[in-house]
Design a protein around this motif. Structure first.
Motif, PDB file in Angstrom:
ATOM      1  N   GLY A   1      53.392  26.309  -5.311  1.00  0.00           N
ATOM      2  CA  GLY A   1      54.799  26.524  -4.900  1.00  0.00           C
ATOM      3  C   GLY A   1      55.074  25.284  -4.238  1.00  0.00           C
ATOM      4  N   LEU A   2      54.595  24.215  -4.106  1.00  0.00           N
ATOM      5  CA  LEU A   2      54.975  23.235  -3.642  1.00  0.00           C
ATOM      6  C   LEU A   2      55.766  22.589  -4.974  1.00  0.00           C
ATOM      7  N   PHE A   3      54.970  22.602  -6.119  1.00  0.00           N
ATOM      8  CA  PHE A   3      55.628  22.323  -7.371  1.00  0.00           C
ATOM      9  C   PHE A   3      56.944  22.905  -7.811  1.00  0.00           C
ATOM     10  N   SER A   4      56.858  23.980  -7.656  1.00  0.00           N
ATOM     11  CA  SER A   4      58.120  24.897  -8.139  1.00  0.00           C
ATOM     12  C   SER A   4      59.214  24.779  -7.056  1.00  0.00           C
ATOM     13  N   ARG A   5      58.900  24.480  -5.975  1.00  0.00           N
ATOM     14  CA  ARG A   5      60.028  24.541  -4.775  1.00  0.00           C
ATOM     15  C   ARG A   5      60.832  23.043  -5.140  1.00  0.00           C
ATOM     16  N   ARG A   6      60.069  22.122  -5.601  1.00  0.00           N
ATOM     17  CA  ARG A   6      60.845  20.749  -5.835  1.00  0.00           C
ATOM     18  C   ARG A   6      61.077  20.558  -7.229  1.00  0.00           C
ATOM     19  N   GLY A   7      60.967  21.744  -8.168  1.00  0.00           N
ATOM     20  CA  GLY A   7      61.458  21.478  -9.386  1.00  0.00           C
ATOM     21  C   GLY A   7      60.423  20.604 -10.331  1.00  0.00           C
ATOM     22  N   TYR A   8      58.928  20.414  -9.684  1.00  0.00           N
ATOM     23  CA  TYR A   8      58.343  19.737 -10.694  1.00  0.00           C
ATOM     24  C   TYR A   8      57.428  20.617 -11.575  1.00  0.00           C
ATOM     25  N   ASN A   9      57.307  20.277 -12.898  1.00  0.00           N
ATOM     26  CA  ASN A   9      56.560  21.296 -13.900  1.00  0.00           C
ATOM     27  C   ASN A   9      55.102  20.505 -14.046  1.00  0.00           C
ATOM     28  N   ILE A  10      54.232  21.598 -13.888  1.00  0.00           N
ATOM     29  CA  ILE A  10      52.686  21.374 -14.145  1.00  0.00           C
ATOM     30  C   ILE A  10      52.457  21.451 -15.630  1.00  0.00           C
ATOM     31  N   ASP A  11      51.829  20.411 -16.030  1.00  0.00           N
ATOM     32  CA  ASP A  11      51.421  20.529 -17.594  1.00  0.00           C
ATOM     33  C   ASP A  11      50.173  21.259 -17.741  1.00  0.00           C
ATOM     34  N   SER A  12      49.423  21.010 -16.769  1.00  0.00           N
ATOM     35  CA  SER A  12      47.962  21.773 -16.933  1.00  0.00           C
ATOM     36  C   SER A  12      47.615  21.772 -15.427  1.00  0.00           C
ATOM     37  N   LEU A  13      46.681  23.158 -15.190  1.00  0.00           N
ATOM     38  CA  LEU A  13      46.148  23.295 -14.008  1.00  0.00           C
ATOM     39  C   LEU A  13      44.936  24.160 -14.297  1.00  0.00           C
ATOM     40  N   SER A  14      43.793  23.646 -13.277  1.00  0.00           N
ATOM     41  CA  SER A  14      42.574  24.512 -13.607  1.00  0.00           C
ATOM     42  C   SER A  14      41.901  24.402 -12.437  1.00  0.00           C
ATOM     43  N   VAL A  15      41.445  25.593 -11.854  1.00  0.00           N
ATOM     44  CA  VAL A  15      40.974  25.631 -10.565  1.00  0.00           C
ATOM     45  C   VAL A  15      39.366  26.399 -10.555  1.00  0.00           C
ATOM     46  N   GLY A  16      38.640  25.875  -9.868  1.00  0.00           N
ATOM     47  CA  GLY A  16      37.255  26.314  -9.634  1.00  0.00           C
ATOM     48  C   GLY A  16      36.611  26.072  -8.369  1.00  0.00           C
ATOM     49  N   GLU A  17      35.632  27.094  -7.950  1.00  0.00           N
ATOM     50  CA  GLU A  17      34.736  26.815  -7.008  1.00  0.00           C
ATOM     51  C   GLU A  17      33.866  25.448  -7.122  1.00  0.00           C
ATOM     52  N   THR A  18      33.640  24.853  -6.324  1.00  0.00           N
ATOM     53  CA  THR A  18      32.697  23.519  -6.340  1.00  0.00           C
ATOM     54  C   THR A  18      31.335  24.089  -6.060  1.00  0.00           C
ATOM     55  N   GLU A  19      30.307  23.177  -5.785  1.00  0.00           N
ATOM     56  CA  GLU A  19      28.897  23.333  -5.564  1.00  0.00           C
ATOM     57  C   GLU A  19      28.889  24.009  -4.186  1.00  0.00           C
ATOM     58  N   ASN A  20      29.999  23.770  -3.382  1.00  0.00           N
ATOM     59  CA  ASN A  20      30.053  24.104  -1.973  1.00  0.00           C
ATOM     60  C   ASN A  20      30.903  25.144  -1.974  1.00  0.00           C
ATOM     61  N   PRO A  21      30.563  26.570  -1.818  1.00  0.00           N
ATOM     62  CA  PRO A  21      31.616  27.621  -1.763  1.00  0.00           C
ATOM     63  C   PRO A  21      32.688  27.713  -1.057  1.00  0.00           C
ATOM     64  N   LYS A  22      32.672  26.687   0.313  1.00  0.00           N
ATOM     65  CA  LYS A  22      33.748  26.485   0.953  1.00  0.00           C
ATOM     66  C   LYS A  22      35.122  25.905   0.483  1.00  0.00           C
ATOM     67  N   TYR A  23      34.603  25.131  -0.904  1.00  0.00           N
ATOM     68  CA  TYR A  23      35.724  24.387  -1.264  1.00  0.00           C
ATOM     69  C   TYR A  23      36.007  24.608  -2.680  1.00  0.00           C
ATOM     70  N   SER A  24      37.167  24.437  -3.392  1.00  0.00           N
ATOM     71  CA  SER A  24      37.670  24.549  -4.794  1.00  0.00           C
ATOM     72  C   SER A  24      38.086  23.103  -5.095  1.00  0.00           C
ATOM     73  N   ARG A  25      38.096  22.993  -6.606  1.00  0.00           N
ATOM     74  CA  ARG A  25      38.558  21.936  -7.051  1.00  0.00           C
ATOM     75  C   ARG A  25      39.560  22.279  -7.945  1.00  0.00           C
ATOM     76  N   MET A  26      40.859  21.607  -7.803  1.00  0.00           N
ATOM     77  CA  MET A  26      42.107  21.830  -8.654  1.00  0.00           C
ATOM     78  C   MET A  26      42.290  20.617  -9.507  1.00  0.00           C
ATOM     79  N   THR A  27      42.397  20.701 -10.756  1.00  0.00           N
ATOM     80  CA  THR A  27      42.742  19.524 -11.630  1.00  0.00           C
ATOM     81  C   THR A  27      44.227  19.860 -11.981  1.00  0.00           C
ATOM     82  N   VAL A  28      45.229  18.951 -11.809  1.00  0.00           N
ATOM     83  CA  VAL A  28      46.666  19.168 -12.136  1.00  0.00           C
ATOM     84  C   VAL A  28      46.948  18.011 -12.759  1.00  0.00           C
TER      85      VAL A  28
END
Length: 168
Positions: A22-49
């Motif tokens: 939403g931060l990207f879309s509200r400001r009119g920025y385009n995401i070229d690629s996005l991947s998301v997954g849980e890390t080795e600690n389930p409290k955290y996820s890692r996004m690659t943008v």
């Protein structure tokens, strides 16, 4: 125009993907690629943008992301300082005569044949963007029935880990 790939460590909470995108879309920025997954600690996820834009816009994106409550850490994945990969699955129309040619192209790239049907093959390939692009270009002589790419994912090289960014 420059390109930036960010590894964003976020709290694994409901709606975090929506808030980041939403931060990207509200400001009119385009995401070229996005991947998301849980890390080795389930409290955290890692996004690659991956994003493209003028240097000032890219810096603004980074500053806006830091302000978000769910964001724990942001690291830019640079060439040479990180390992980035993508996965692609390609379904290629291939009858008995074309099958060996498709397999030969797959072998050159160390891709795997993951499904064989009477009129098609499905090929899986993991690698950097240039490798994926080159593979798809070589398949242009065949009929690509379907394909899907995961988007970039990656980590910084070296000994650091998630514990360097969090304190419980």
């Amino acid at each position: 125009m420059s390109r930036m790939v960010l590894s964003i460590l976020v709290e694994n909470t409901a709606g975090v993907l929506s808030r980041i995108s939403g931060l990207f879309s509200r400001r009119g920025y385009n995401i070229d690629s996005l991947s998301v997954g849980e890390t080795e600690n389930p409290k955290y996820s890692r996004m690659t943008v991956a994003v493209s834009g003028e240097d000032g816009i890219l810096e603004q994106i980074r500053k806006q992301l830091v302000k978000l409550e769910d964001v724990v850490d942001i690291t830019e994945l640079t060439n040479g300082g990180s390992v980035c990969r993508e996965l692609v699955l390609v379904k290629v129309q291939a009858d008995r005569k074309e099958r060996q040619a498709v397999i030969s192209v797959a072998d050159i790239f160390r891709a795997k044949i993951v499904d064989v049907a009477p009129e098609s093959l499905m090929v899986e390939l993991t690698g950097n963007q240039a490798k994926i692009d080159a593979f798809i270009k070589l398949l242009e002589g065949f009929t690509i029935k379907e394909f899907v790419r995961t988007g970039i994912t990656g980590l910084v090289r070296g000994a650091g880990d998630i514990e360097d960014y969090i304190s419980d």
